[in-house]
Design a protein around this motif. Structure first.
Motif, PDB file in Angstrom:
ATOM      1  N   GLU A 244       0.743  -1.127  -0.019  1.00  0.00           N
ATOM      2  CA  GLU A 244       0.077  -0.005  -0.048  1.00  0.00           C
ATOM      3  C   GLU A 244       0.836   1.284  -0.025  1.00  0.00           C
ATOM      4  OE1 GLU A 244      -2.983   0.251  -0.562  1.00  0.00           O
ATOM      5  OE2 GLU A 244      -3.418  -2.097  -0.706  1.00  0.00           O
ATOM      6  N   ARG A 245       1.977   1.151   0.613  1.00  0.00           N
ATOM      7  CA  ARG A 245       3.065   2.396   0.670  1.00  0.00           C
ATOM      8  C   ARG A 245       3.303   2.602  -0.765  1.00  0.00           C
ATOM      9  NH1 ARG A 245       8.354   3.099   4.314  1.00  0.00           N
ATOM     10  NH2 ARG A 245       9.303   2.471   2.621  1.00  0.00           N
ATOM     11  N   ARG A 246       3.693   1.523  -1.339  1.00  0.00           N
ATOM     12  CA  ARG A 246       4.201   1.598  -2.910  1.00  0.00           C
ATOM     13  C   ARG A 246       3.098   2.146  -3.872  1.00  0.00           C
ATOM     14  NH1 ARG A 246       8.619  -1.758  -5.237  1.00  0.00           N
ATOM     15  NH2 ARG A 246      10.138  -2.134  -3.488  1.00  0.00           N
ATOM     16  N   VAL A 247       1.953   1.578  -3.517  1.00  0.00           N
ATOM     17  CA  VAL A 247       0.923   2.154  -4.281  1.00  0.00           C
ATOM     18  C   VAL A 247       0.421   3.696  -4.124  1.00  0.00           C
ATOM     19  CG1 VAL A 247      -1.531   1.831  -4.664  1.00  0.00           C
ATOM     20  CG2 VAL A 247      -0.399  -0.234  -4.608  1.00  0.00           C
ATOM     21  N   ALA A 248       0.523   4.050  -2.907  1.00  0.00           N
ATOM     22  CA  ALA A 248       0.257   5.542  -2.302  1.00  0.00           C
ATOM     23  C   ALA A 248       1.453   6.486  -3.161  1.00  0.00           C
ATOM     24  CB  ALA A 248       0.289   5.472  -0.976  1.00  0.00           C
ATOM     25  N   ARG A 249       2.408   5.819  -3.447  1.00  0.00           N
ATOM     26  CA  ARG A 249       3.538   6.682  -4.127  1.00  0.00           C
ATOM     27  C   ARG A 249       3.221   6.722  -5.699  1.00  0.00           C
ATOM     28  NH1 ARG A 249       7.557   4.188  -0.418  1.00  0.00           N
ATOM     29  NH2 ARG A 249       8.510   2.993  -2.113  1.00  0.00           N
ATOM     30  N   GLY A 250       2.190   5.919  -6.130  1.00  0.00           N
ATOM     31  CA  GLY A 250       2.056   5.837  -7.596  1.00  0.00           C
ATOM     32  C   GLY A 250       2.837   4.926  -8.410  1.00  0.00           C
ATOM     33  N   GLU A 251       3.555   3.775  -7.578  1.00  0.00           N
ATOM     34  CA  GLU A 251       4.275   2.755  -8.383  1.00  0.00           C
ATOM     35  C   GLU A 251       3.175   1.781  -8.878  1.00  0.00           C
ATOM     36  OE1 GLU A 251       7.348   1.086  -6.068  1.00  0.00           O
ATOM     37  OE2 GLU A 251       7.828   3.034  -4.911  1.00  0.00           O
ATOM     38  N   VAL A 252       3.623   1.149 -10.100  1.00  0.00           N
ATOM     39  CA  VAL A 252       2.954  -0.015 -10.661  1.00  0.00           C
ATOM     40  C   VAL A 252       3.947  -1.013 -10.690  1.00  0.00           C
ATOM     41  CG1 VAL A 252       1.507   1.335 -11.733  1.00  0.00           C
ATOM     42  CG2 VAL A 252       3.566   0.920 -12.844  1.00  0.00           C
ATOM     43  N   SER A 253       3.443  -2.207 -10.824  1.00  0.00           N
ATOM     44  CA  SER A 253       4.174  -3.586 -10.945  1.00  0.00           C
ATOM     45  C   SER A 253       5.223  -3.139 -12.447  1.00  0.00           C
ATOM     46  CB  SER A 253       3.452  -4.660 -11.173  1.00  0.00           C
ATOM     47  OG  SER A 253       4.330  -5.864 -11.604  1.00  0.00           O
ATOM     48  N   PRO A 254       6.318  -3.399 -12.361  1.00  0.00           N
ATOM     49  CA  PRO A 254       7.446  -3.379 -13.347  1.00  0.00           C
ATOM     50  C   PRO A 254       7.054  -4.784 -14.425  1.00  0.00           C
ATOM     51  CG  PRO A 254       8.466  -3.936 -11.404  1.00  0.00           C
ATOM     52  CD  PRO A 254       7.289  -3.676 -11.028  1.00  0.00           C
ATOM     53  N   LYS A 255       6.338  -5.591 -14.134  1.00  0.00           N
ATOM     54  CA  LYS A 255       6.256  -6.767 -14.749  1.00  0.00           C
ATOM     55  C   LYS A 255       5.081  -6.434 -15.827  1.00  0.00           C
ATOM     56  CE  LYS A 255       7.171  -9.927 -11.049  1.00  0.00           C
ATOM     57  NZ  LYS A 255       6.618 -10.878 -10.038  1.00  0.00           N
ATOM     58  N   ASP A 256       3.981  -5.897 -15.494  1.00  0.00           N
ATOM     59  CA  ASP A 256       2.977  -5.824 -16.461  1.00  0.00           C
ATOM     60  C   ASP A 256       2.233  -4.455 -16.372  1.00  0.00           C
ATOM     61  OD1 ASP A 256       1.670  -6.146 -14.015  1.00  0.00           O
ATOM     62  OD2 ASP A 256       0.758  -7.856 -14.599  1.00  0.00           O
ATOM     63  N   GLY A 257       2.819  -3.622 -15.442  1.00  0.00           N
ATOM     64  CA  GLY A 257       1.986  -2.167 -15.196  1.00  0.00           C
ATOM     65  C   GLY A 257       1.069  -2.219 -14.522  1.00  0.00           C
ATOM     66  N   GLY A 258       0.683  -3.275 -14.009  1.00  0.00           N
ATOM     67  CA  GLY A 258      -0.414  -3.365 -12.936  1.00  0.00           C
ATOM     68  C   GLY A 258      -0.161  -3.090 -11.527  1.00  0.00           C
ATOM     69  N   ARG A 259      -1.180  -3.615 -10.641  1.00  0.00           N
ATOM     70  CA  ARG A 259      -0.957  -3.232  -9.108  1.00  0.00           C
ATOM     71  C   ARG A 259       0.328  -3.707  -8.658  1.00  0.00           C
ATOM     72  NH1 ARG A 259      -3.691  -1.365  -4.891  1.00  0.00           N
ATOM     73  NH2 ARG A 259      -3.444  -2.465  -2.724  1.00  0.00           N
ATOM     74  N   VAL A 260       1.126  -3.239  -7.942  1.00  0.00           N
ATOM     75  CA  VAL A 260       2.160  -3.887  -7.015  1.00  0.00           C
ATOM     76  C   VAL A 260       1.596  -5.067  -6.378  1.00  0.00           C
ATOM     77  CG1 VAL A 260       3.863  -3.633  -5.371  1.00  0.00           C
ATOM     78  CG2 VAL A 260       3.383  -1.499  -6.884  1.00  0.00           C
ATOM     79  N   THR A 261       2.688  -5.969  -6.403  1.00  0.00           N
ATOM     80  CA  THR A 261       2.240  -7.394  -5.660  1.00  0.00           C
ATOM     81  C   THR A 261       3.322  -7.872  -4.771  1.00  0.00           C
ATOM     82  OG1 THR A 261       3.097  -8.889  -7.310  1.00  0.00           O
ATOM     83  CG2 THR A 261       0.750  -8.504  -7.359  1.00  0.00           C
ATOM     84  N   LYS A 262       3.171  -8.754  -4.017  1.00  0.00           N
ATOM     85  CA  LYS A 262       4.290  -9.323  -3.135  1.00  0.00           C
ATOM     86  C   LYS A 262       5.567  -9.533  -4.016  1.00  0.00           C
ATOM     87  CE  LYS A 262       2.312 -12.294  -0.525  1.00  0.00           C
ATOM     88  NZ  LYS A 262       2.085 -13.190   0.373  1.00  0.00           N
ATOM     89  N   GLY A 263       5.381 -10.236  -5.246  1.00  0.00           N
ATOM     90  CA  GLY A 263       6.390 -10.470  -5.853  1.00  0.00           C
ATOM     91  C   GLY A 263       7.293  -9.316  -6.415  1.00  0.00           C
ATOM     92  N   ASP A 264       7.046  -7.964  -6.186  1.00  0.00           N
ATOM     93  CA  ASP A 264       7.543  -6.576  -6.546  1.00  0.00           C
ATOM     94  C   ASP A 264       8.190  -6.125  -5.424  1.00  0.00           C
ATOM     95  OD1 ASP A 264       6.505  -6.828  -9.246  1.00  0.00           O
ATOM     96  OD2 ASP A 264       4.524  -5.891  -8.557  1.00  0.00           O
ATOM     97  N   LEU A 265       8.075  -6.813  -4.334  1.00  0.00           N
ATOM     98  CA  LEU A 265       8.832  -6.120  -2.854  1.00  0.00           C
ATOM     99  C   LEU A 265      10.116  -6.305  -2.946  1.00  0.00           C
ATOM    100  CD1 LEU A 265       6.076  -7.069  -0.145  1.00  0.00           C
ATOM    101  CD2 LEU A 265       6.564  -4.927  -1.528  1.00  0.00           C
ATOM    102  N   SER A 266      10.970  -5.626  -2.374  1.00  0.00           N
ATOM    103  CA  SER A 266      12.431  -5.761  -2.394  1.00  0.00           C
ATOM    104  C   SER A 266      12.671  -6.808  -1.252  1.00  0.00           C
ATOM    105  CB  SER A 266      13.014  -4.367  -1.978  1.00  0.00           C
ATOM    106  OG  SER A 266      12.619  -3.909  -0.547  1.00  0.00           O
ATOM    107  N   ALA A 267      14.091  -7.122  -1.240  1.00  0.00           N
ATOM    108  CA  ALA A 267      14.622  -8.059  -0.447  1.00  0.00           C
ATOM    109  C   ALA A 267      14.351  -7.592   1.006  1.00  0.00           C
ATOM    110  CB  ALA A 267      15.968  -8.276  -0.889  1.00  0.00           C
ATOM    111  N   PHE A 268      14.637  -6.279   1.079  1.00  0.00           N
ATOM    112  CA  PHE A 268      14.636  -5.693   2.482  1.00  0.00           C
ATOM    113  C   PHE A 268      13.152  -5.750   3.125  1.00  0.00           C
ATOM    114  CE2 PHE A 268      13.261  -2.178   5.095  1.00  0.00           C
ATOM    115  CZ  PHE A 268      14.404  -2.105   6.297  1.00  0.00           C
ATOM    116  N   GLU A 269      12.134  -5.413   2.091  1.00  0.00           N
ATOM    117  CA  GLU A 269      10.756  -5.673   2.583  1.00  0.00           C
ATOM    118  C   GLU A 269      10.340  -6.853   2.922  1.00  0.00           C
ATOM    119  OE1 GLU A 269       9.077  -1.681   0.101  1.00  0.00           O
ATOM    120  OE2 GLU A 269       9.419  -3.509  -1.126  1.00  0.00           O
ATOM    121  N   LEU A 270      10.712  -7.842   2.044  1.00  0.00           N
ATOM    122  CA  LEU A 270      10.177  -9.274   2.279  1.00  0.00           C
ATOM    123  C   LEU A 270      10.836  -9.843   3.579  1.00  0.00           C
ATOM    124  CD1 LEU A 270      10.510 -10.885  -1.318  1.00  0.00           C
ATOM    125  CD2 LEU A 270       8.304 -10.449   0.158  1.00  0.00           C
TER     126      LEU A 270
END
Length: 360
Positions: A244-270
């Motif tokens: 939700e923090r990433r979505v609030a910053r306007g980020e999208v999934s680099p894979k398909d341009g859709g909503r950010v998912t857990k697969g898009d989180l960084s190593a630090f976040e996971l």
């Protein structure tokens, strides 16, 4: 142990062997990493209640183990947890994902699910699926942990037996004629080799039968049911917060341009989400784990030659620990367990999530 993506379609359609493979790979790495601290925890929990505590705390236990037994001792009993990792994770992930699918079938999400925007389970559904998986995996874990715990305290049992024989020898010397010498091998017997996993398992089967492998099942069931519910739920909540923090910053999934998912989180976040989950898993029902360890090592720490009375139940052992050492006794080893759990759980979730993102 690790959580799967909360999308109903991937969880339901992904082959079970993938859950087994991803979870096993993550579990084996974490077991090798965490075992020295787990050994310390078990030894702190398993100190006999009828005598002074052998260790004053985690650091004292680590120092004594290193001085008396060397570095290899910190991985004593590791073969069983590593060997049991595949069975444990197979049960955990298959049951968790299938329960997720069942719950979403019974209680469909309020909005449609798409590959780019999967409908997550509610918190109660996540906790329920995790609790069911934890209850199932407890029946796999109890025999593994029983053998592991007995191996981890075998040195204490051996030293106690040697001390008892030495005391009898000294007492005999006081009443023996002055010319009678007591063989040094009797006063200080050569320690027997520490038993291996197969030897311990055979001993349990010989004395108690197959049922004996599930000694301490009540404690494992309570710990896994509540602990896994807290574990998965904490990981999901923290992961969603990062999303939700990433979505609030306007980020999208680099894979398909859709909503950010857990697969898009960084190593630090996971790993942050995983570390928090590991701490919650252990802290929530730690007394149950402490009681379980005491029950599973009671025979070894009673000492050879002592008469075995009726085996105490889960509640009675809890009362005895509290009477002897107060509430602190029920949390003996909790600090080092939390210290172990944070990086271990972080590794599990990171490895599992990365494998899942890479191979589906």
């Amino acid at each position: 142990m690790a959580a799967a993506e909360p999308a109903p379609a991937p969880a339901a359609s992904r082959p079970a062997w993938k859950d087994v493979s991803y979870g096993s790979a993550a579990g084996i790495v974490s077991k090798l990493f965490e075992h020295p601290l787990d050994l310390t925890k078990v030894r702190l929990q398993s100190q006999p209640l009828d005598r002074a505590a052998r260790y004053s705390g985690p650091w004292d236990c680590i120092v004594q183990t290193y001085r008396n037994e060397g570095v290899k001792a910190f991985w004593r009993g590791v073969s069983m947890p590593v060997a049991g990792a595949m069975a444990e994770n197979a049960t955990l992930f298959v049951v968790y994902n299938q329960t997720q699918a069942l719950l979403q079938h019974l209680y469909p999400p309020s909005h449609p699910s798409t590959p780019s925007n999967p409908a997550p389970l509610s918190i109660w559904q996540t906790a329920t699926a995790a609790a069911v998986a934890g209850a199932a995996v407890s029946f796999v874990l109890t025999p593994v942990e029983l053998v592991k715990c007995k191996m981890q305290v075998s040195n204490i049992a051996a030293e106690g037996f040697a001390a008892s024989r030495a005391a009898h020898a000294v007492a005999g010397a006081a009443h023996a004629p002055a010319t009678r010498a007591i063989p040094s091998s009797f006063v200080r017997p050569t320690p027997a080799p520490m038993p291996g996993a197969i030897s311990v398992t055979r001993s349990i089967l010989r004395e108690y039968g197959v049922r004996g492998l599930w000694l301490g099942q009540t404690g494992t069931l309570i710990r896994e049911t509540g602990g896994d519910a807290a574990w998965f739920t904490t990981f999901e909540l923290v992961s969603r917060w990062f999303i939700e923090r990433r979505v609030a910053r306007g980020e999208v999934s680099p894979k398909d341009g859709g909503r950010v998912t857990k697969g898009d989180l960084s190593a630090f976040e996971l790993m942050t989400a995983g570390a928090g989950a590991g701490i919650m898993y252990n802290v929530v029902l730690f007394p149950a784990d402490c009681i379980k360890s005491t029950i599973q090592t009671e025979d070894e720490l009673r000492g050879k030659g002592e008469v075995k009375g009726p085996r105490r139940g889960f509640v009675q052992v809890g009362r005895d620990i509290y009477s002897a050492r107060g509430i602190r006794g029920l949390y003996n080893g909790c600090g080092i367990t939390a210290l172990r759990a944070a990086p271990s759980s972080a590794l599990i979730f990171y490895i599992y999530s990365r494998l899942e993102a890479a191979f589906g």
